[in-house]
Design an enzyme around this catalytic site. Structure first.
Site, PDB file in Angstrom:
ATOM      1  N   ARG A 177       0.769  -1.054  -0.051  1.00 29.28           N
ATOM      2  CA  ARG A 177       0.136  -0.021  -0.011  1.00 29.28           C
ATOM      3  C   ARG A 177       0.837   1.207   0.029  1.00 29.28           C
ATOM      4  NH1 ARG A 177      -3.510  -2.977  -1.316  1.00 29.28           N
ATOM      5  NH2 ARG A 177      -5.674  -3.236  -0.519  1.00 29.28           N
ATOM      6  N   GLU A 194      -3.955   7.902  -4.656  1.00 29.78           N
ATOM      7  CA  GLU A 194      -4.435   7.228  -6.080  1.00 29.78           C
ATOM      8  C   GLU A 194      -5.759   7.560  -6.674  1.00 29.78           C
ATOM      9  OE1 GLU A 194      -4.101   3.030  -5.265  1.00 29.78           O
ATOM     10  OE2 GLU A 194      -1.780   2.994  -4.853  1.00 29.78           O
ATOM     11  N   HIS A 237      -1.303   0.445  -9.661  1.00 27.53           N
ATOM     12  CA  HIS A 237      -1.975  -0.397  -8.826  1.00 27.53           C
ATOM     13  C   HIS A 237      -2.442  -1.697  -9.369  1.00 27.53           C
ATOM     14  CE1 HIS A 237      -3.672  -0.525  -4.715  1.00 27.53           C
ATOM     15  NE2 HIS A 237      -3.766  -1.819  -4.929  1.00 27.53           N
TER      16      HIS A 237
END
Length: 323
Positions: free
Chosen positions: A232, A261, A280
């Site tokens: 993360r 993000e 991601h």
């Protein structure tokens, strides 16, 4: 009739399982958070990507019987609040570990071999195989794997297969287990930072790991260290990382996750040629998406049936509470 709400379209492998189940209805939101939240009050089960589920959200959903995630992280969900309400929170354990581990290695190999830089160079008309950007081998380098769950264990094995010296830190695993797997236990991970040529992150995000890699941790590392993060974004203090990249303390970084993000267009990480960024997408291989979708669909149906395997729950204690 139980109603299932999906935050966004689900891979056909999982959607087929839901559609084949009689006696339920399935609805797909647009992927917009506001749309999902607006539809949620009718749901008996929800499948989340990264929408936040807190007390305010749950107050709006009186019929909810299960909160399922299309992934294994659960930092966007208030687990204590779900547990207090007797709501099981299901994740897709075992479905994405291979894909994420392979992506971590892809980032590491791209750093070592300067793949993006050479790609740009060749496409720009240059052909310099010897005097181009310096590249390196993985064999012989020391890697510190932080987090030894399903993904971290795979990464450690892959790094060992490349001839790397593997140190592992995870307080949840006893040092004899790590040693028995052929790796070097690193219970004092901050001390181990001084030995590591590579630091790769595979720990969940919680209060104890937020900004785990901060200015102090970076200062303890070797000059020129490589950092890979497929966990993360907030596990790394991004401002401290940028500062370390500017001084050369960090030689390169491969990041699949960021603090914000999607990132702002002026994110300073964009300005470094030695930083490789992916959106991601570590768990976005088609095979991985299919496995996650199948597991998520079964989690939802099993939870509605009262037969869910506690191994897929973040809070299995709710099964005892609801018995």
């Amino acid at each position: 009739m139980p109603h299932v709400l999906l935050e966004r379209p689900l891979h056909p492998a999982g959607r087929a399982i839901l559609d084949a189940r009689p006696g339920i209805t399935v609805e797909t939101a647009t992927g917009d958070v506001a749309d999902f939240i607006a539809r949620a009050p009718k749901a008996d089960a929800i499948l989340l990507w990264l929408t936040t589920v807190d007390a305010a959200f749950l107050d709006r959903c009186p019929n909810l019987k299960v909160v399922a995630r299309y992934g294994v992280g659960f930092d966007t969900i208030d687990i204590p609040e779900c547990t207090r309400r007797g709501l099981p929170v299901a994740v897709v354990n075992g479905a994405n570990d291979l894909g994420v581990a392979e992506h971590a290695m892809a980032l590491l190999l791209s750093i070592a071999r300067r793949i993006p830089a050479y790609d740009r160079m060749v496409k720009g008309g240059e052909w310099r195989s010897v005097d181009g950007p310096p590249i390196g081998e993985l064999a012989g380098r020391t890697v510190l794997v932080i987090g030894y769950g399903r993904i971290g264990t795979r990464v450690a094995r892959l790094c060992a297969a490349f001839g790397m010296r593997v140190m592992v830190h995870d307080p949840a695993f006893p040092t004899p287990r790590i040693a028995a797997d052929g790796h070097i236990p690193a219970p004092d991970w901050r001390a181990a930072l001084a030995e590591a040529d590579v630091v790769t992150l595979h720990c969940p995000l919680h209060a104890g790991t937020r900004h785990l890699i901060d200015a102090d941790a970076l200062a303890r590392m070797k000059t020129g260290v490589w950092i890979v993060n497929t966990a993360r974004g907030p596990v790394i203090d991004e401002a401290a990382l940028v500062a370390a990249l500017r001084t050369g303390k960090v030689g390169a970084a491969g990041l699949d996750v960021l603090t914000v993000e999607p990132p702002a267009k002026d994110n300073p990480l964009f300005g470094f040629d030695n930083v490789i960024l992916t959106p991601h997408s570590a768990a976005a291989a088609q095979e991985t998406l299919a496995k996650m979708a199948v597991r998520a669909a079964h989690n939802i149906l099993d939870a509605l049936d009262g037969t869910i395997d506690p191994g897929f729950l973040v809070n299995p204690e709710v099964l005892r509470k609801n018995a």
